[in-house]
Design a protein around this motif. Structure first.
Motif, PDB file in Angstrom:
ATOM      1  N   ASP A 333      54.884  36.984  37.078  1.00 51.01           N
ATOM      2  CA  ASP A 333      55.797  38.132  37.101  1.00 51.01           C
ATOM      3  C   ASP A 333      57.066  37.833  36.295  1.00 51.01           C
ATOM      4  N   TYR A 334      57.837  38.871  36.072  1.00 54.46           N
ATOM      5  CA  TYR A 334      59.018  38.785  35.200  1.00 54.46           C
ATOM      6  C   TYR A 334      60.030  37.765  35.710  1.00 54.46           C
ATOM      7  N   GLU A 335      60.295  37.772  37.000  1.00 50.44           N
ATOM      8  CA  GLU A 335      61.296  36.854  37.547  1.00 50.44           C
ATOM      9  C   GLU A 335      60.849  35.402  37.422  1.00 50.44           C
ATOM     10  N   LYS A 338      61.351  34.432  33.819  1.00 48.61           N
ATOM     11  CA  LYS A 338      62.772  34.192  33.573  1.00 48.61           C
ATOM     12  C   LYS A 338      63.212  32.859  34.157  1.00 48.61           C
ATOM     13  N   HIS A 358      64.216  37.703  25.806  1.00 44.17           N
ATOM     14  CA  HIS A 358      63.400  38.876  25.493  1.00 44.17           C
ATOM     15  C   HIS A 358      62.793  38.775  24.100  1.00 44.17           C
ATOM     16  N   LEU A 361      59.750  36.617  24.475  1.00 45.05           N
ATOM     17  CA  LEU A 361      58.646  37.376  25.075  1.00 45.05           C
ATOM     18  C   LEU A 361      57.965  38.264  24.047  1.00 45.05           C
ATOM     19  N   PRO A 372      51.886  41.894  28.387  1.00 49.76           N
ATOM     20  CA  PRO A 372      52.263  42.605  29.609  1.00 49.76           C
ATOM     21  C   PRO A 372      51.110  43.431  30.158  1.00 49.76           C
ATOM     22  N   SER A 388      59.011  44.515  23.841  1.00 52.38           N
ATOM     23  CA  SER A 388      60.151  44.355  24.735  1.00 52.38           C
ATOM     24  C   SER A 388      61.471  44.470  23.996  1.00 52.38           C
ATOM     25  N   LYS A 402      59.352  44.521  32.375  1.00 53.05           N
ATOM     26  CA  LYS A 402      59.295  43.636  33.539  1.00 53.05           C
ATOM     27  C   LYS A 402      57.911  43.609  34.183  1.00 53.05           C
ATOM     28  N   SER A 403      56.905  44.082  33.476  1.00 54.48           N
ATOM     29  CA  SER A 403      55.536  44.017  33.993  1.00 54.48           C
ATOM     30  C   SER A 403      55.076  42.567  34.115  1.00 54.48           C
ATOM     31  N   ARG A 405      52.742  39.454  33.384  1.00 52.64           N
ATOM     32  CA  ARG A 405      52.101  39.120  32.108  1.00 52.64           C
ATOM     33  C   ARG A 405      50.963  38.136  32.315  1.00 52.64           C
TER      34      ARG A 405
END
Length: 425
Positions: A333-335, A338, A358, A361, A372, A388, A402-403, A405
């Protein structure tokens, strides 16, 4: 409308929903398998069902054409509708099939000549009527003789005849038009399908059908539901939703959003899925890697990208590789992405930049390494899912950014590449 017809209309609405069954490998390998339910095709099925039911009740000919990409579900839609019709009109006390109110015939035209199509129908009619024919005589007959025999058998029927001709673009239009005219004169229901992407250059030479059904591609969410349903019918062990989503994401990205290629991938995965457990994610990536034209990433190009990237991006990709390798997940996931980027920045004492994150990504998406997921997003957001960086600059459709991936390369291969890349330092 007479009372009998009213009762038939009512009976269609009151058909009890049969319990969903388990069918084993047949649900994936049989090209003519009819599932328990049609997903996201209720409108088309209702239209076709009402049309054919009225045609049978009022004894009029209906020439119906279905258009759509190969694998979109034209055949299964017609066969499912015919199945419901036969179940509705078949009388329990009738033992002789020749006395049924509806007699359907299916012929796949791909790779066949018109004589072979007519021969298939003649053979079926003769069996239904218990009419003795000489196979050798039929095989040696010319088109005119076959046609006369076909008409003679049709005239012996005391029931509604429905002929379903699949992939009609392979047959000479003049001959299909002749069949169309005969069907009109004898109140025969004629259904045919056209594969939109491979249709005959003589498509315009076919007579215009009385009714036309165009079948569009599916959205990701509907395709996921179909994949989940097929796995339920074919595989005893429960298959994780994330694995099905992974296959659907690949189909949507590298093929057409239709069930055909998705079912093909699931059938190739069948030996693995029969003994499925979550630790098989990398094995599944390996099988999927060779399923689509344009999907298998050029390993040299990927190696070049890694070699040309700076140390921060290398560490970030290495962190992602470790995540997939240790968790056996299909998505990150996005978080979590990150967080892995922050860890990479901290490892070289570099300040974390959202813009650079970004941008990285987007670069990984452009080389089809980290893509994504499109599943679960509203359609209006998918339309603008074009990178993105674009979304960041325009401050729109951030849900797509934020999908979750997924990686398209087996972790073992990616890990080997990272070892080579770090060896250069």
């Amino acid at each position: 409308m007479n009372q009998n017809k009213k009762n038939k209309k009512k009976s269609k609405k009151s058909i009890e929903k049969s319990e969903f069954g388990f069918y084993g490998a047949k649900a994936l390998f049989d090209p003519y398998f009819i599932p328990d339910q049609l997903i996201a095709r209720k409108k088309e099925q209702k239209y076709l069902l009402n049309l054919l039911d009225d045609s049978i009740e009022d004894r009029f000919s209906a020439n119906v054409a279905l258009y759509g990409l190969r694998g979109v579900g034209k055949t299964v839609l017609v066969n499912k509708t015919i199945q419901r019709l036969v179940n509705n009109v078949k009388q329990p006390e009738i033992e002789n099939e020749s006395e049924l109110n509806l007699i359907p015939f299916f012929v796949d035209c791909e790779g066949k000549e018109f004589d072979q199509v007519i021969f298939s129908i003649i053979n079926g009619l003769a069996k239904r009527l218990d009419y003795d024919i000489n196979p050798d005589m039929i095989l040696s007959s010319n088109t005119a003789s076959l046609w006369n025999l076909f008409k003679m058998l049709v005239n012996k029927l005391n029931a509604s005849l429905m002929i379903f001709i699949d992939s009609v673009e392979y047959i000479n239009p003049k001959l299909i038009n002749k069949l169309h005219d005969f069907a009109k004169s004898e109140s025969i229901i004629l259904i045919h399908t056209f594969n939109a992407a491979t249709s005959s250059p003589f498509l315009s030479d076919f007579k215009k059908p009385d009714f036309k059904i165009s079948m569009d591609i599916y959205n990701y969410n509907s395709l996921f539901k179909i994949g989940k349903d097929r796995c339920r019918m074919a595989i005893r062990n429960r298959v994780d939703d994330s694995m099905i989503k992974y296959v659907v994401d690949l189909v949507g990205k590298f093929d057409k959003k239709v069930p055909g290629p998705m079912i093909r991938v699931l059938s190739d995965l069948y030996p693995v899925l029969e003994d499925y457990d979550p630790s098989m994610s990398n094995q599944i990536r390996e099988v999927c890697r060779y399923q689509f034209q344009g999907f298998a990433i050029d390993e040299l190009s990927l190696a070049d990208y890694i070699a040309d990237s700076d140390i921060l991006d290398r560490i970030f990709v290495d962190n992602i590789t470790s995540y997939f390798k240790t968790t056996d997940e299909f998505y990150i996931d996005y978080e979590e992405l990150k967080n892995n980027y922050v860890i990479a920045c901290e490892s070289i004492e570099q300040k974390m930049s959202e813009k650079n994150f970004h941008s990285t990504l987007k670069n990984l998406e452009q080389i089809s390494l980290l893509l994504p997921s499109e599943i679960g997003l509203p359609e209006k957001e998918k339309v603008n899912s074009i990178g993105s960086n674009f979304m960041l600059q325009n401050n729109i459709h951030l849900n797509t950014l934020k999908s979750p991936r997924y990686i398209t390369v087996p972790t073992d291969l990616l890990n080997d590449m990272m070892d080579i890349a770090f060896g250069a330092y």
